[in-house]
Scaffold this motif. Structure first.
Motif, PDB file in Angstrom:
ATOM      1  N   ASN A  58       0.826  -1.213   0.000  1.00 11.47           N
ATOM      2  CA  ASN A  58       0.000   0.000   0.000  1.00 11.47           C
ATOM      3  C   ASN A  58       0.861   1.264   0.000  1.00 11.47           C
ATOM      4  OD1 ASN A  58      -2.265  -1.551  -0.094  1.00 11.47           O
ATOM      5  ND2 ASN A  58      -2.850  -1.242   2.063  1.00 11.47           N
ATOM      6  N   ASP A  59       1.982   1.209   0.706  1.00  8.00           N
ATOM      7  CA  ASP A  59       2.895   2.359   0.657  1.00  8.00           C
ATOM      8  C   ASP A  59       3.425   2.563  -0.766  1.00  8.00           C
ATOM      9  OD1 ASP A  59       2.538   2.961   3.287  1.00  8.00           O
ATOM     10  OD2 ASP A  59       4.436   2.124   3.990  1.00  8.00           O
ATOM     11  N   LEU A  60       3.684   1.463  -1.461  1.00  8.02           N
ATOM     12  CA  LEU A  60       4.104   1.581  -2.870  1.00  8.02           C
ATOM     13  C   LEU A  60       2.975   2.183  -3.708  1.00  8.02           C
ATOM     14  CD1 LEU A  60       5.883  -1.880  -3.360  1.00  8.02           C
ATOM     15  CD2 LEU A  60       6.988   0.364  -3.173  1.00  8.02           C
ATOM     16  N   ALA A  61       1.760   1.690  -3.469  1.00  7.57           N
ATOM     17  CA  ALA A  61       0.615   2.182  -4.245  1.00  7.57           C
ATOM     18  C   ALA A  61       0.454   3.689  -4.085  1.00  7.57           C
ATOM     19  CB  ALA A  61      -0.663   1.452  -3.810  1.00  7.57           C
ATOM     20  N   MET A  62       0.782   4.203  -2.893  1.00  3.86           N
ATOM     21  CA  MET A  62       0.628   5.642  -2.645  1.00  3.86           C
ATOM     22  C   MET A  62       1.640   6.466  -3.437  1.00  3.86           C
ATOM     23  SD  MET A  62      -2.062   5.770  -0.832  1.00  3.86           S
ATOM     24  CE  MET A  62      -2.531   4.350  -1.805  1.00  3.86           C
ATOM     25  N   ALA A  63       2.667   5.779  -3.960  1.00  2.00           N
ATOM     26  CA  ALA A  63       3.597   6.454  -4.869  1.00  2.00           C
ATOM     27  C   ALA A  63       3.184   6.218  -6.323  1.00  2.00           C
ATOM     28  CB  ALA A  63       5.014   5.946  -4.624  1.00  2.00           C
ATOM     29  N   GLY A  64       2.018   5.611  -6.516  1.00  2.11           N
ATOM     30  CA  GLY A  64       1.568   5.306  -7.877  1.00  2.11           C
ATOM     31  C   GLY A  64       2.283   4.106  -8.465  1.00  2.11           C
ATOM     32  N   ALA A  65       2.756   3.211  -7.573  1.00  2.00           N
ATOM     33  CA  ALA A  65       3.569   2.089  -8.040  1.00  2.00           C
ATOM     34  C   ALA A  65       2.894   0.751  -7.755  1.00  2.00           C
ATOM     35  CB  ALA A  65       4.940   2.124  -7.354  1.00  2.00           C
ATOM     36  N   GLY A  66       2.900  -0.123  -8.742  1.00  2.00           N
ATOM     37  CA  GLY A  66       2.471  -1.497  -8.536  1.00  2.00           C
ATOM     38  C   GLY A  66       3.632  -2.288  -7.959  1.00  2.00           C
ATOM     39  N   PRO A  67       3.347  -3.274  -7.084  1.00  2.00           N
ATOM     40  CA  PRO A  67       4.432  -3.994  -6.424  1.00  2.00           C
ATOM     41  C   PRO A  67       5.167  -4.922  -7.384  1.00  2.00           C
ATOM     42  CG  PRO A  67       2.324  -4.962  -5.838  1.00  2.00           C
ATOM     43  CD  PRO A  67       2.018  -3.752  -6.678  1.00  2.00           C
ATOM     44  N   LEU A  99       9.588  -3.218  -3.445  1.00  2.00           N
ATOM     45  CA  LEU A  99      10.032  -2.491  -4.617  1.00  2.00           C
ATOM     46  C   LEU A  99       8.841  -2.431  -5.573  1.00  2.00           C
ATOM     47  CD1 LEU A  99      12.818  -1.393  -5.569  1.00  2.00           C
ATOM     48  CD2 LEU A  99      13.061  -3.538  -6.849  1.00  2.00           C
ATOM     49  N   GLY A 100       8.608  -1.255  -6.161  1.00  2.00           N
ATOM     50  CA  GLY A 100       7.476  -1.140  -7.070  1.00  2.00           C
ATOM     51  C   GLY A 100       7.849  -0.341  -8.301  1.00  2.00           C
ATOM     52  N   ARG A 101       7.005  -0.501  -9.334  1.00  2.00           N
ATOM     53  CA  ARG A 101       7.240   0.265 -10.553  1.00  2.00           C
ATOM     54  C   ARG A 101       6.143   1.321 -10.677  1.00  2.00           C
ATOM     55  NH1 ARG A 101       9.660  -1.937 -14.832  1.00  2.00           N
ATOM     56  NH2 ARG A 101       8.820  -3.978 -14.350  1.00  2.00           N
ATOM     57  N   VAL A 102       6.572   2.568 -10.870  1.00  2.00           N
ATOM     58  CA  VAL A 102       5.626   3.679 -10.935  1.00  2.00           C
ATOM     59  C   VAL A 102       4.961   3.685 -12.308  1.00  2.00           C
ATOM     60  CG1 VAL A 102       5.346   6.177 -10.702  1.00  2.00           C
ATOM     61  CG2 VAL A 102       7.089   4.979  -9.350  1.00  2.00           C
ATOM     62  N   LEU A 103       3.641   3.796 -12.309  1.00  2.00           N
ATOM     63  CA  LEU A 103       2.908   3.863 -13.578  1.00  2.00           C
ATOM     64  C   LEU A 103       3.363   5.073 -14.384  1.00  2.00           C
ATOM     65  CD1 LEU A 103      -0.905   3.208 -13.121  1.00  2.00           C
ATOM     66  CD2 LEU A 103       0.839   1.695 -14.090  1.00  2.00           C
ATOM     67  N   GLU A 104       3.393   4.889 -15.669  1.00  2.00           N
ATOM     68  CA  GLU A 104       3.839   5.977 -16.539  1.00  2.00           C
ATOM     69  C   GLU A 104       2.851   7.153 -16.501  1.00  2.00           C
ATOM     70  OE1 GLU A 104       5.386   5.866 -20.948  1.00  2.00           O
ATOM     71  OE2 GLU A 104       5.569   3.899 -19.969  1.00  2.00           O
ATOM     72  N   GLY A 105       3.366   8.340 -16.515  1.00  2.00           N
ATOM     73  CA  GLY A 105       2.513   9.529 -16.558  1.00  2.00           C
ATOM     74  C   GLY A 105       2.005   9.980 -15.202  1.00  2.00           C
ATOM     75  N   PRO A 124      -5.376  -2.518  -6.419  1.00  2.00           N
ATOM     76  CA  PRO A 124      -6.465  -2.764  -7.369  1.00  2.00           C
ATOM     77  C   PRO A 124      -7.489  -1.628  -7.429  1.00  2.00           C
ATOM     78  CG  PRO A 124      -6.060  -4.715  -6.021  1.00  2.00           C
ATOM     79  CD  PRO A 124      -5.248  -3.604  -5.429  1.00  2.00           C
ATOM     80  N   LEU A 125      -7.532  -0.776  -6.404  1.00  2.00           N
ATOM     81  CA  LEU A 125      -8.437   0.379  -6.435  1.00  2.00           C
ATOM     82  C   LEU A 125      -7.731   1.618  -6.981  1.00  2.00           C
ATOM     83  CD1 LEU A 125      -9.910  -0.064  -2.832  1.00  2.00           C
ATOM     84  CD2 LEU A 125     -11.127  -0.538  -4.958  1.00  2.00           C
ATOM     85  N   VAL A 126      -6.448   1.731  -6.676  1.00  2.00           N
ATOM     86  CA  VAL A 126      -5.699   2.929  -7.058  1.00  2.00           C
ATOM     87  C   VAL A 126      -5.367   2.919  -8.549  1.00  2.00           C
ATOM     88  CG1 VAL A 126      -3.504   4.153  -6.736  1.00  2.00           C
ATOM     89  CG2 VAL A 126      -4.724   3.242  -4.750  1.00  2.00           C
ATOM     90  N   ARG A 127      -4.954   1.754  -9.016  1.00  2.00           N
ATOM     91  CA  ARG A 127      -4.482   1.666 -10.397  1.00  2.00           C
ATOM     92  C   ARG A 127      -5.507   2.159 -11.418  1.00  2.00           C
ATOM     93  NH1 ARG A 127      -1.218  -3.217 -13.131  1.00  2.00           N
ATOM     94  NH2 ARG A 127      -1.057  -2.260 -15.177  1.00  2.00           N
ATOM     95  N   PRO A 128      -6.773   1.706 -11.309  1.00  2.00           N
ATOM     96  CA  PRO A 128      -7.747   2.188 -12.309  1.00  2.00           C
ATOM     97  C   PRO A 128      -7.930   3.708 -12.285  1.00  2.00           C
ATOM     98  CG  PRO A 128      -8.628   0.316 -11.091  1.00  2.00           C
ATOM     99  CD  PRO A 128      -7.369   0.711 -10.408  1.00  2.00           C
ATOM    100  N   LEU A 129      -7.808   4.308 -11.098  1.00  2.00           N
ATOM    101  CA  LEU A 129      -7.930   5.772 -11.021  1.00  2.00           C
ATOM    102  C   LEU A 129      -6.787   6.436 -11.771  1.00  2.00           C
ATOM    103  CD1 LEU A 129      -8.899   6.681  -7.344  1.00  2.00           C
ATOM    104  CD2 LEU A 129     -10.364   6.232  -9.319  1.00  2.00           C
ATOM    105  N   LEU A 130      -5.586   5.904 -11.551  1.00  2.00           N
ATOM    106  CA  LEU A 130      -4.416   6.495 -12.203  1.00  2.00           C
ATOM    107  C   LEU A 130      -4.482   6.284 -13.704  1.00  2.00           C
ATOM    108  CD1 LEU A 130      -1.697   5.428  -9.612  1.00  2.00           C
ATOM    109  CD2 LEU A 130      -2.599   7.729  -9.984  1.00  2.00           C
ATOM    110  N   GLU A 131      -4.985   5.114 -14.095  1.00  2.00           N
ATOM    111  CA  GLU A 131      -5.080   4.841 -15.536  1.00  2.00           C
ATOM    112  C   GLU A 131      -6.176   5.675 -16.187  1.00  2.00           C
ATOM    113  OE1 GLU A 131      -3.239   0.329 -15.665  1.00  2.00           O
ATOM    114  OE2 GLU A 131      -5.403   0.583 -15.569  1.00  2.00           O
ATOM    115  N   GLU A 132      -7.245   5.911 -15.420  1.00  2.00           N
ATOM    116  CA  GLU A 132      -8.364   6.705 -15.936  1.00  2.00           C
ATOM    117  C   GLU A 132      -7.897   8.122 -16.298  1.00  2.00           C
ATOM    118  OE1 GLU A 132     -11.818   5.817 -15.776  1.00  2.00           O
ATOM    119  OE2 GLU A 132     -12.642   7.785 -16.309  1.00  2.00           O
ATOM    120  N   ASP A 133      -7.137   8.725 -15.392  1.00  2.00           N
ATOM    121  CA  ASP A 133      -6.715  10.108 -15.617  1.00  2.00           C
ATOM    122  C   ASP A 133      -5.478  10.407 -14.765  1.00  2.00           C
ATOM    123  OD1 ASP A 133      -6.457  12.771 -16.134  1.00  2.00           O
ATOM    124  OD2 ASP A 133      -8.574  13.263 -15.756  1.00  2.00           O
TER     125      ASP A 133
END
Lengths: 369, 341
Positions: free
Chosen positions: B83-92, B151-157, B206-215
């Protein structure tokens, strides 16, 4: 929660606020004291002071048991924790309250066995579970919490538990109010009578206030509707020049009090001839101690204090705030030298403390007198 | 089934680096992690993760009791870190875990937590690529401490941070608050209260990613309101950004048992810890759309818009009460302590 939600109904609250605004005479001020620290917090938590006309001034009273405890008593309790084998127990409220040498939390961090309990019965249980230790319960509170301490003492006696004792700091609300109202007084126009303590001592305990001091008293609960109703009833009375006593918290407060609780207190406690209050000085017959019959359960007899109290009068800003003579935000220490992280007085840490309420809910407001 | 350590309790030898240690690691830990284990038992894991920005975080878990309704320390150790990774916009991408076990702890307790850790990693979709185990003397630990590094990878954009937050932005909350903190408080048994309540511990990616992908541009700031609750998370934002966060108290979702327990104990739900919720500050024009998107995802049904960024009072969090008043929502001071009367 439904039983609480009815007392938080927005429409009813708006209606009451409208009636208060219509009743208020703009040509005068209304100095209303809420005696109880719980009321101070409830007013601020629900954002009510903003909604009242600006000439209705709420003044918090001395009804925070932790705040009126002189630092010498805290030192005395912490000294008990230094004794071999002692477990010092106290309500969570006490844990961050500073004595002259630090708080119970700091004593714990330095290796003393200090534990927060939710009820004095927990201290008794702890004593039963640790027969080789001596458990001291740091008892504080008005008549609100005193019955629970009394019942614990009686239970300890019945179960013949000998390794538990009570460091009794229970205080009485009526002598404190008498001291506060005695000349020169605090210039009050009305008083919101405390809620919780009244469930034990009853509303009739305040009859002397309208009779002897000529101001109305409304005993109130803690929900927004309770508080605003109390304000409205007081404003109506102040306008009419009518000084009487109203019990507006009948769902919890019997006029005559709780007989069983009063009997338990009477069985266990006797009045001290005098007790030091922070900010109010020594007040006769204002505190309780264990009767001689329960001397073996009295922590002050286990560990007699080196000296009697801290006799010096308390002229700190805390004392002026406790007497309703100064608003927390007018204190030169407020929010700077004295904050919840580095409290100088208990008013800043207790969940009932006026300064804690102002710091938590209204820090930004301009200082006023 | 591999051989278990010979004793039903963990002994100092299990952490001494010899045969017993090896039995514990190879015979118990690795098999119990199941499919989540992707390590090699070498000194370091070597990962080939390609281009892009990485996020890295670490967290230590010392919860007591170890198991509670809705979760346990092993599960928390995974969810907290991903979840800490997700808060950086990163998938684990990968996780390593360190266990500090107190001598005398039941082996089955350790086994249960490893199973929970492996299952949680599976649910979060993150491989466990390494770890360490230490045993400390009896009385020097609380049964089991777990520390995880992710370790996580930050979504592009994606660009997140307090500096991106603007006046007028809205505050989105993913669901009801306070479940975890109150569950733990009750599970400790120190308060004589019972409630039908479970920790909200879950991975929020799984909740954060769609928001980031949406916009991706519309999401400005993310935070999981763990210790110190929503109040602490938003106070940090207000302080860092120099703006005010104004909450609408009536809009904040709180379950009835949590409200009830808070009333009784004198706590503010805004100060109570969560382990499966997040706060998002989003652009005002996108707020309703992002809320709808979040509510359409299983587990996001309880989301709500709870506040707005305003110019002042600077660095403060305020709550508007349902009656039109306002109050300051301060940082929590120390532990939540119950009031006495």
């Amino acid at each position: 929660m439904r039983h609480i939600d009815v007392y938080r109904n927005s429409d009813l609250i708006a209606g009451l606020l409208g009636r208060i605004r219509r009743q208020v005479d703009p040509a005068r001020t209304y100095r209303i004291m809420e005696v109880c620290g719980g009321h101070t917090h409830a007013f601020h938590r629900f954002g009510l002071p903003d909604l009242l006309p600006s000439n209705v001034e709420l003044i918090h009273g001395p009804g925070c048991p932790v705040c009126v405890l002189p630092r010498g008593r805290i030192d005395q309790g912490l000294a008990m924790a230094e004794e071999p084998g002692v477990i010092l127990t106290a309500f969570g409220d006490m844990m961050r309250v500073p004595g002259t040498l630090g708080s119970p939390l700091r004593a714990r961090a330095s290796g003393r066995d200090v534990r927060a309990v939710y009820s004095p019965i927990d201290a008794l249980r702890l004593a039963e579970a640790n027969p080789d230790r001596r458990v001291v319960f740091f008892a504080i509170g008005f008549e609100t919490t005193a019955p629970a301490t009394a019942l614990t003492v009686l239970l300890a006696r019945r179960k013949r538990v000998e390794n538990v004792s009570v460091f009794c700091n229970h205080v009485r609300i009526v002598p404190a109010l008498e001291a506060l109202l005695a000349p020169p007084g605090a210039g009050l126009d009305g008083m919101i009578g405390p809620g919780h303590v009244s469930t034990v001592i009853g509303s009739l305990a305040y009859e002397f206030i309208p009779r002897d001091h000529g101001i109305p008293v409304v005993v109130s609960g803690f929900e927004p509707l309770d508080l605003l109703q109390a304000v409205l009833l007081l404003i109506e009375r102040i306008n009419e020049g009518r000084a009487d006593l109203v019990n507006a918290y009948r769902r919890a407060v019997p006029d005559g009090g709780n007989a069983a609780a009063l009997a338990a207190m009477d069985r266990v406690f006797e009045e001290r001839d005098s007790f030091e209050w922070r900010g109010l000085g020594r007040i006769p017959w204002s505190a309780l101690r264990l009767r001689e019959e329960f001397a073996d359960l009295d922590a002050e007899r286990w560990f007699p204090p080196p000296d009697a109290g801290d006799g010096a009068p308390d002229d700190s800003p805390c004392g002026r705030v406790l007497r309703g003579l100064m608003r927390p935000t007018s204190c030169p220490l407020f929010g700077g030298e004295c904050s919840p992280e580095h409290p100088i007085g208990a008013l800043m840490v207790s969940s009932e403390g006026a300064c804690a309420a102002y710091h938590a809910y209204r820090r930004g407001e301009p200082a006023a007198t | 089934m591999s051989r278990l350590p010979r004793s039903p309790i963990i002994e100092m030898a299990d952490g001494a680096g010899g045969k017993a240690s090896r039995r514990l690691v190879e015979g118990t830990i690795v098999p119990l992690l199941g499919d989540a284990w992707k390590g090699t038992l070498a000194d370091s894991a070597v990962l080939d993760i390609g281009p892009g920005r990485l996020a890295m975080t670490t967290d230590a878990f010392v919860v007591r009791p170890l198991r509670f309704p809705g979760g346990s320390i092993g599960e928390l150790a995974v969810n907290g870190t991903v979840n800490d990774l997700a808060m950086a916009g990163a998938g684990p991408v990968a996780l390593v875990a360190a266990l500090v076990i107190e001598e005398g702890t039941a082996v089955e307790t350790v086994e249960a937590e490893l199973r929970a850790l492996g299952e949680a990693a599976g649910r979060a979709g993150v491989p466990v690529v390494g770890g360490d185990t230490k045993v400390v003397e009896h009385g020097k630990g609380d049964g089991l401490y777990v520390s995880t590094t992710g370790l996580g990878r930050v979504l592009e954009g994606v660009a997140l941070g307090p500096d991106r937050v603007r006046e007028g932005d809205r505050v989105l909350l993913s669901g009801p608050i306070g479940d975890h903190g109150i569950t733990i408080l009750l599970a400790r048994g120190e308060v004589d209260l019972e409630a039908d309540l479970r920790s909200d511990s879950r991975p929020v990616w799984p909740l954060v990613r769609p928001l980031l992908e949406e916009d991706p541009g519309a999401v400005r700031w993310l935070r999981d309101p763990t210790r110190g609750g929503v109040a602490s998370a938003l106070n940090e934002l207000a302080r860092d950004r120099g703006l005010a966060v104004v909450l609408e108290e009536a809009a904040i979702p709180v379950r009835e048992p949590v409200r009830g327990a808070c009333e009784l104990l004198g706590l503010d739900p805004l100060h109570v810890a969560n382990e499966g919720q997040f706060l998002a500050v989003v652009a005002p024009g996108a707020a309703d759309r992002l809320l709808d998107r979040l509510r359409s995802i299983p587990g996001g049904e309880g989301a709500a818009i709870v506040g707005t960024l305003r110019e002042g009072p600077a660095r403060a969090v305020l709550a508007e009460t349902p009656y039109g008043g306002t109050r300051i929502v301060d940082l929590l001071e120390g532990d939540p302590l119950p009031r006495i009367c």
